[in-house]
Design a protein around this motif. Structure first.
Motif, PDB file in Angstrom:
ATOM      1  N   ASN A 205      -6.732   7.661 -39.639  1.00 25.99           N
ATOM      2  CA  ASN A 205      -6.659   7.547 -38.221  1.00 25.99           C
ATOM      3  C   ASN A 205      -7.951   7.230 -37.659  1.00 25.99           C
ATOM      4  OD1 ASN A 205      -5.343   8.284 -35.663  1.00 25.99           O
ATOM      5  ND2 ASN A 205      -6.960   9.780 -35.475  1.00 25.99           N
ATOM      6  N   GLY A 213      -6.899  14.098 -36.888  1.00 23.73           N
ATOM      7  CA  GLY A 213      -6.822  13.047 -37.605  1.00 23.73           C
ATOM      8  C   GLY A 213      -8.224  12.148 -37.873  1.00 23.73           C
ATOM      9  N   PHE A 268      -2.478  11.548 -44.809  1.00 27.16           N
ATOM     10  CA  PHE A 268      -1.519  12.548 -44.244  1.00 27.16           C
ATOM     11  C   PHE A 268       0.010  12.440 -44.833  1.00 27.16           C
ATOM     12  CE2 PHE A 268      -3.975  10.136 -40.778  1.00 27.16           C
ATOM     13  CZ  PHE A 268      -4.661  10.996 -40.342  1.00 27.16           C
ATOM     14  N   ASP A 269       0.858  13.126 -44.263  1.00 30.74           N
ATOM     15  CA  ASP A 269       2.063  13.330 -45.000  1.00 30.74           C
ATOM     16  C   ASP A 269       2.723  11.964 -45.622  1.00 30.74           C
ATOM     17  OD1 ASP A 269       2.801  12.917 -42.510  1.00 30.74           O
ATOM     18  OD2 ASP A 269       4.663  13.886 -42.491  1.00 30.74           O
ATOM     19  N   ASP A 292      -0.450  16.179 -48.803  1.00 34.77           N
ATOM     20  CA  ASP A 292       0.722  16.872 -48.492  1.00 34.77           C
ATOM     21  C   ASP A 292       1.773  16.632 -49.814  1.00 34.77           C
ATOM     22  OD1 ASP A 292      -0.060  17.843 -46.015  1.00 34.77           O
ATOM     23  OD2 ASP A 292       0.344  15.828 -45.097  1.00 34.77           O
TER      24      ASP A 292
END
Length: 376
Positions: A205, A213, A268-269, A292
């Protein structure tokens, strides 16, 4: 009915939780006569012993005298996918505490963050009208700050989980802290990389409005660059068409970087998109580390394509928040912070830490999630 009201009814629902009122003896002024009794910790190599100890210490302090009943609410961005274990943990904790309250969250996310924030603010207003004395919330962003501050002005303590909102008057944040989480992921990837020089492509991010992020991305970059690697960040996106966009963006970086790409890090996921991009670029053997426990990430780990993932302990995020709110209600904020001090990085942030899961431990970790009933 307003547009927001219609969307609320369509998209938000109860997460199977309406706990009974706390029991008590009238002679003690309505306080709870029986002690809080937790579900015993389960034995697993992945059981976060330090978190279990923190909760047990808090319960021990609460149980030193009869406690007051509490009405609460936990407002999650969703009760499905990534957030499902949070809903499960919060529900279980509220049942153990015998408090009155609900866990609320989206069943069908709208995909419009501004609208989602407005809906969540309306939820917050409603639970206050319904009598909530303490609230846990996964905020969407700065637009939630005024609603949180309005709740605090009414004497209601608010604890954030998942995303922090430090600009608000929330009492405590519970979560995996961004910069340290990114650094941990960077260290995990380092162990799989060839010697520098080389470029690491980070699916992260760069949007300054999402502080968590950005911090996670910064933490990863610092570790990798200190080890001599060049880093380049591809902005992660969500929503319709985002998968193809992300995969193409990562693929282009793999193909174009100089020095050549030697590894990928998804923060992230949706980190499994790194594996999709490596395949599309014709370099399926590039080391990849993820975040994740998305089912597609798990599939790529079973194939040996993703070397490890990092779990943000969503179940424990949800489970801790009702206990912390109950502690604040019965011990006071300062005393609760004092009990939690070993895991507090400052006076308002509780560091939940991470589970680092290598690919060869995927079955053991899956069994652990089954044991605590926290699959996402």
């Amino acid at each position: 009915m307003t547009r927001i009201g219609r969307r609320w009814l369509a998209a938000f629902g109860l997460a199977l939780m309406t706990a009974a009122c706390a029991s008590g003896d009238p002679s003690d002024g309505g306080g709870r006569a029986s002690p809080v009794i937790r579900r015993p910790a389960l034995e697993s190599e992945f059981t976060p012993v330090e978190l279990e100890v923190a909760i047990d210490d808090l319960v021990a302090e609460i149980n030193k005298k009869p406690s007051e009943p509490m009405q609460t609410a936990v407002l999650l961005k969703a009760v499905t996918g990534f957030f499902a274990p949070m809903a499960k943990g919060a529900t279980r904790a509220m049942g153990e505490l015998d408090v009155t309250g609900n866990v609320l969250g989206s069943l069908e996310p709208t995909g419009d963050q501004q609208l989602d924030m407005e809906i969540q603010n309306q939820q917050l207003e409603q639970v206050l009208l319904d009598g909530a004395e303490a609230i846990g919330i996964t905020p969407f962003g700065d637009a939630n700050a005024a609603a949180i501050d309005a709740a605090v002005a009414k004497g209601v303590h608010v604890v954030t989980l998942d995303n922090d909102l430090a600009t608000s008057k929330r009492s405590i944040h519970v979560g995996t802290l961004g910069r340290s989480a990114g650094a941990t992921a960077g260290e995990t990837l380092l162990a799989t990389l060839p010697p520098a020089p080389g470029t690491v492509v980070i699916h992260g991010n760069t949007d300054p409005t999402w502080l968590d992020g950005t911090d996670r991305t910064r933490g990863a970059r610092e570790v990798l660059e200190a080890a001599g690697y060049r880093t380049v960040v591809v902005q992660a996106t969500w929503g319709d068409g985002s998968e193809a966009e992300d995969v193409e963006g990562i693929k282009e970086q793999i193909e174009d970087e100089d020095p050549p790409a030697v590894g990928l890090l998804g923060l992230f996921d949706i980190a499994f998109r790194c594996a999709m991009a490596a395949e599309a670029a014709g370099k399926p053997d590039l080391p990849i580390v993820a975040f994740d426990f998305h089912p597609m990430t798990v599939d790529y780990m079973r194939q040996g394509r993703i070397k490890a993932t990092h779990i943000q302990r969503q179940y424990y995020q949800g489970y801790l928040v009702p206990y912390i709110l109950y502690g604040i209600k019965n011990l006071g904020l300062d005393a609760t912070r004092g009990v939690l001090a070993p895991r507090m990085v400052d006076d308002s942030r509780f560091n939940l830490g991470l589970d680092v899961v290598p690919a060869d431990k995927i079955d053991a970790y899956s069994d652990f999630l089954d044991i605590i009933d926290a699959k996402q």
